[in-house]
Design a protein around this motif. Structure first.
Motif, PDB file in Angstrom:
ATOM      1  N   ARG A  63       1.402   9.652  -6.501  1.00  0.00           N
ATOM      2  CA  ARG A  63       2.408   9.371  -5.481  1.00  0.00           C
ATOM      3  C   ARG A  63       3.184   8.103  -5.809  1.00  0.00           C
ATOM      4  NH1 ARG A  63       3.287   6.448  -0.798  1.00  0.00           N
ATOM      5  NH2 ARG A  63       1.377   5.252  -1.098  1.00  0.00           N
ATOM      6  N   THR A  64       2.510   7.136  -6.393  1.00  0.00           N
ATOM      7  CA  THR A  64       3.157   5.857  -6.661  1.00  0.00           C
ATOM      8  C   THR A  64       3.201   5.556  -8.162  1.00  0.00           C
ATOM      9  OG1 THR A  64       1.019   4.802  -6.246  1.00  0.00           O
ATOM     10  CG2 THR A  64       2.596   4.832  -4.439  1.00  0.00           C
TER      11      THR A  64
ATOM     12  N   SER B 175      -8.178   4.939   2.829  1.00  0.00           N
ATOM     13  CA  SER B 175      -9.239   5.934   2.988  1.00  0.00           C
ATOM     14  C   SER B 175      -9.682   6.499   1.651  1.00  0.00           C
ATOM     15  CB  SER B 175      -8.755   7.085   3.875  1.00  0.00           C
ATOM     16  OG  SER B 175      -8.430   6.612   5.158  1.00  0.00           O
ATOM     17  N   VAL B 176      -8.696   6.842   0.843  1.00  0.00           N
ATOM     18  CA  VAL B 176      -9.019   7.432  -0.455  1.00  0.00           C
ATOM     19  C   VAL B 176      -9.769   6.425  -1.317  1.00  0.00           C
ATOM     20  CG1 VAL B 176      -8.049   8.358  -2.577  1.00  0.00           C
ATOM     21  CG2 VAL B 176      -7.073   9.011  -0.381  1.00  0.00           C
TER      22      VAL B 176
ATOM     23  N   ARG C 175     -10.726   2.838 -10.666  1.00  0.00           N
ATOM     24  CA  ARG C 175     -11.809   2.234 -11.447  1.00  0.00           C
ATOM     25  C   ARG C 175     -12.140   3.040 -12.694  1.00  0.00           C
ATOM     26  NH1 ARG C 175     -16.137  -0.285  -7.145  1.00  0.00           N
ATOM     27  NH2 ARG C 175     -14.621  -1.182  -5.701  1.00  0.00           N
TER      28      ARG C 175
ATOM     29  N   GLY D 176       0.640   1.957  -3.662  1.00  0.00           N
ATOM     30  CA  GLY D 176      -0.701   2.526  -3.641  1.00  0.00           C
ATOM     31  C   GLY D 176      -1.746   1.429  -3.697  1.00  0.00           C
TER      32      GLY D 176
ATOM     33  N   PHE E  16     -14.612   2.495   8.039  1.00  0.00           N
ATOM     34  CA  PHE E  16     -15.280   3.501   8.863  1.00  0.00           C
ATOM     35  C   PHE E  16     -15.238   3.223  10.358  1.00  0.00           C
ATOM     36  CE2 PHE E  16     -17.926   7.256   8.162  1.00  0.00           C
ATOM     37  CZ  PHE E  16     -17.426   7.633   6.943  1.00  0.00           C
TER      38      PHE E  16
ATOM     39  N   GLU F 261     -16.520  10.046  -9.416  1.00  0.00           N
ATOM     40  CA  GLU F 261     -17.515   9.059  -8.984  1.00  0.00           C
ATOM     41  C   GLU F 261     -16.914   7.692  -8.695  1.00  0.00           C
ATOM     42  OE1 GLU F 261     -20.483   8.971 -11.989  1.00  0.00           O
ATOM     43  OE2 GLU F 261     -21.300  10.945 -11.511  1.00  0.00           O
ATOM     44  N   LEU F 262     -15.857   7.351  -9.408  1.00  0.00           N
ATOM     45  CA  LEU F 262     -15.313   5.995  -9.290  1.00  0.00           C
ATOM     46  C   LEU F 262     -13.908   5.950  -8.708  1.00  0.00           C
ATOM     47  CD1 LEU F 262     -16.426   4.760 -12.830  1.00  0.00           C
ATOM     48  CD2 LEU F 262     -17.646   4.464 -10.685  1.00  0.00           C
ATOM     49  N   GLY F 263     -13.234   7.087  -8.671  1.00  0.00           N
ATOM     50  CA  GLY F 263     -11.840   7.091  -8.236  1.00  0.00           C
ATOM     51  C   GLY F 263     -10.912   6.715  -9.378  1.00  0.00           C
TER      52      GLY F 263
ATOM     53  N   GLU G   6      -7.688  12.925  -6.627  1.00  0.00           N
ATOM     54  CA  GLU G   6      -7.565  11.511  -6.997  1.00  0.00           C
ATOM     55  C   GLU G   6      -6.295  11.286  -7.822  1.00  0.00           C
ATOM     56  OE1 GLU G   6      -9.085   8.571  -6.665  1.00  0.00           O
ATOM     57  OE2 GLU G   6     -10.581   9.230  -5.226  1.00  0.00           O
TER      58      GLU G   6
ATOM     59  N   VAL H  39       0.307   6.528   5.988  1.00  0.00           N
ATOM     60  CA  VAL H  39       0.226   6.507   4.528  1.00  0.00           C
ATOM     61  C   VAL H  39      -0.653   5.351   4.057  1.00  0.00           C
ATOM     62  CG1 VAL H  39       1.542   6.352   2.391  1.00  0.00           C
ATOM     63  CG2 VAL H  39       2.511   7.524   4.375  1.00  0.00           C
TER      64      VAL H  39
ATOM     65  N   THR I 140     -15.173  12.331   2.943  1.00  0.00           N
ATOM     66  CA  THR I 140     -15.904  11.193   3.499  1.00  0.00           C
ATOM     67  C   THR I 140     -16.884  11.597   4.592  1.00  0.00           C
ATOM     68  OG1 THR I 140     -13.966  10.819   4.894  1.00  0.00           O
ATOM     69  CG2 THR I 140     -14.180   9.431   2.953  1.00  0.00           C
TER      70      THR I 140
ATOM     71  N   PHE J  93      -4.146   6.065   4.811  1.00  0.00           N
ATOM     72  CA  PHE J  93      -4.615   7.112   3.903  1.00  0.00           C
ATOM     73  C   PHE J  93      -4.982   6.527   2.539  1.00  0.00           C
ATOM     74  CE2 PHE J  93      -3.483  10.429   0.747  1.00  0.00           C
ATOM     75  CZ  PHE J  93      -4.474  11.318   1.055  1.00  0.00           C
ATOM     76  N   GLU J  94      -4.126   5.660   2.028  1.00  0.00           N
ATOM     77  CA  GLU J  94      -4.419   5.032   0.737  1.00  0.00           C
ATOM     78  C   GLU J  94      -5.764   4.299   0.783  1.00  0.00           C
ATOM     79  OE1 GLU J  94      -3.165   4.608  -2.316  1.00  0.00           O
ATOM     80  OE2 GLU J  94      -1.524   6.031  -2.103  1.00  0.00           O
TER      81      GLU J  94
ATOM     82  N   VAL K 251      -3.128  11.562  -5.590  1.00  0.00           N
ATOM     83  CA  VAL K 251      -2.848  10.384  -4.772  1.00  0.00           C
ATOM     84  C   VAL K 251      -2.272   9.270  -5.638  1.00  0.00           C
ATOM     85  CG1 VAL K 251      -3.886   8.603  -3.327  1.00  0.00           C
ATOM     86  CG2 VAL K 251      -4.616  10.969  -3.090  1.00  0.00           C
TER      87      VAL K 251
ATOM     88  N   LEU L 242       0.837  -1.202   0.000  1.00  0.00           N
ATOM     89  CA  LEU L 242       0.000   0.000   0.000  1.00  0.00           C
ATOM     90  C   LEU L 242       0.868   1.246   0.000  1.00  0.00           C
ATOM     91  CD1 LEU L 242      -2.831  -0.964   2.507  1.00  0.00           C
ATOM     92  CD2 LEU L 242      -3.061  -0.544   0.065  1.00  0.00           C
TER      93      LEU L 242
ATOM     94  N   ARG M 258     -13.448   6.018  -0.480  1.00  0.00           N
ATOM     95  CA  ARG M 258     -14.394   7.054  -0.895  1.00  0.00           C
ATOM     96  C   ARG M 258     -15.314   6.550  -1.996  1.00  0.00           C
ATOM     97  NH1 ARG M 258     -15.176  11.072  -4.674  1.00  0.00           N
ATOM     98  NH2 ARG M 258     -13.418  10.359  -5.928  1.00  0.00           N
ATOM     99  N   THR M 259     -14.797   5.727  -2.884  1.00  0.00           N
ATOM    100  CA  THR M 259     -15.582   5.257  -4.025  1.00  0.00           C
ATOM    101  C   THR M 259     -15.778   3.745  -3.982  1.00  0.00           C
ATOM    102  OG1 THR M 259     -13.519   5.244  -5.294  1.00  0.00           O
ATOM    103  CG2 THR M 259     -14.952   7.149  -5.547  1.00  0.00           C
ATOM    104  N   ASP M 260     -15.656   3.160  -2.795  1.00  0.00           N
ATOM    105  CA  ASP M 260     -15.809   1.708  -2.674  1.00  0.00           C
ATOM    106  C   ASP M 260     -16.584   1.420  -1.394  1.00  0.00           C
ATOM    107  OD1 ASP M 260     -15.496  -1.025  -2.157  1.00  0.00           O
ATOM    108  OD2 ASP M 260     -13.573  -1.095  -3.195  1.00  0.00           O
TER     109      ASP M 260
END
Lengths: 215, 215
Positions: free
Chosen positions: B131-132, A127-128, B47, A44, A141, B42-44, B125, A121, B189, A124-125, B128, A40, A131-133
């Motif tokens: 980053r990788t 968490s991001v 996806r 990522g 949560f 919507e999907l990140g 998005e 980190v 979130t 955080f990955e 993030v 992660l 948002r869409t899953d």
DNA sequence: CTTGAAAAAGTCAAGAGTGTTTGAAACAGG
DNA sequence: CCTGTTTCAAACACTCTTGACTTTTTCAAG
């Protein structure tokens, strides 16, 4: 016949293995979890695949999927693992009496270090991605909420003199959280600068002002 | 024989189509880009696939890949598009004279609105993911840097009285950035709460103090 | 009307990722 | 020694995604 194991791998934890043939199993599990967390951080969430996790853990994919039937199971375990680790580390950092008696500085430095740690980190990955899953969100949560609550409680213990009037305390709490997390996000792609340190020092003086106002 | 078009689709921009058979082409391009941005929100990033983008744009995948040969080309265009849009919106928001003459409040509210906008989410998005992902980072970094610089310049224009002593101005700038971006991330979130508003009001007073100190 | 280039659509193969299934090795208990 | 369970390994089938390639449609110019 029954696919349900008699004792091991039961509910959730990683270390209930009460001296059976294998608490080696538990060892392997943590190995997998830590490999997942490393992935992660380094790759990522998107590129963290079961194949890579297995390779990094030094296991065959089949062996890994024996311990965690699906990828989401690994992530779930990683979230729990991270939650426990982060909480323990944070408490430990906050528990020690500061040499100069400066609790505010200790709190700021503590959370700032916390945010720079790989565990943050990884969290955080996730968490991001959450948002869409929805499925991920359902996993993340509770842990996220628990952590924030715990952190709040710990901070309250750290500043007992603030307990009376919660107004300013909450404000300081939120302010600190947002400033440091904002800096943390920035830190993911940039280096820490002198300007950042200045912000932290400023934050420190303002927190102390807030505390004094409340006295 | 030659696959190089005579005039259209030349270097980069979206709207250099000087009235040929098609500036419909440009229209389609923006359609694709906006679909991609919608998908990011919507999907990140993970996806957001070419298939989904094409579907959302109301095009066949083949048609889309005619305009953007590879997925990274779409992302690149989206980054440029977002950069331009964000900058324009931000400048416009900052340009109007506040009814109450309160520039500080205008700046805070402006950036807070900015951070809550889908464009920021899309940019986030990509950030993030970058980053990788070195390739993505190479695309994103210039735009990100340019935006920050532009924002800084715009802010300087907004507060000409701060131009003399940059010390406090920079501090206020950084503080605002971190607080609001930290809140923004949290906002992804969670809902905006009364506590958040209190933080913004506090930030406002502190910025004004910093300005007064500098006078 | 014809023509040719660009836009749009459709088809294809290759690769990656996931989860299931099958099979072998290690090990505790009878 | 035998048996059943647990750990580990390999192979397989399935889906999804990508990018290349081919075909059809549109449309402005001659």
């Amino acid at each position: 016949m029954a696919t349900i194991p008699h004792e091991p791998l039961s509910p959730d934890a990683l270390s209930i293995g009460s001296g059976w043939q294998a608490q080696k199993s538990a060892s392997t599990r943590t190995q997998i979890i830590e490999a997942a967390i490393t992935c992660l951080v380094e790759l990522g969430y998107g590129r963290t695949t079961t194949t890579v996790i297995a390779k990094k853990a030094g296991l065959s994919r089949g062996a890994m999927l024996h311990h965690f039937p699906s990828k989401m199971d690994i992530i779930r375990a990683a979230v729990e693992y991270l939650h426990a680790k982060r909480l323990r580390a944070f408490r430990k950092a906050m528990a020690k009496e500061p040499t100069d008696g400066d609790h505010v500085r200790l709190g700021i430095e503590g959370y700032w270090s916390h945010v720079k740690h790989p565990w943050f980190v990884a969290f955080f990955e996730i968490s991001v991605a959450a948002r869409t899953d929805k499925e991920l969100a359902a996993i993340l949560f509770p842990a996220q909420e628990a952590f924030e609550r715990e952190w709040y409680e710990t901070s309250l213990e750290l500043f007992p003199e603030w307990k009376r009037k919660g107004e300013n305390f909450m404000l300081g709490f939120d302010l600190t959280r947002y400033v440091i997390e904002g800096m943390g996000i920035s830190f993911l792609t940039h280096k820490e600068t002198e300007r950042d340190k200045r912000v932290l020092r400023y934050l420190e003086t303002k927190l102390k002002e807030l505390a004094d106002e409340d006295r």
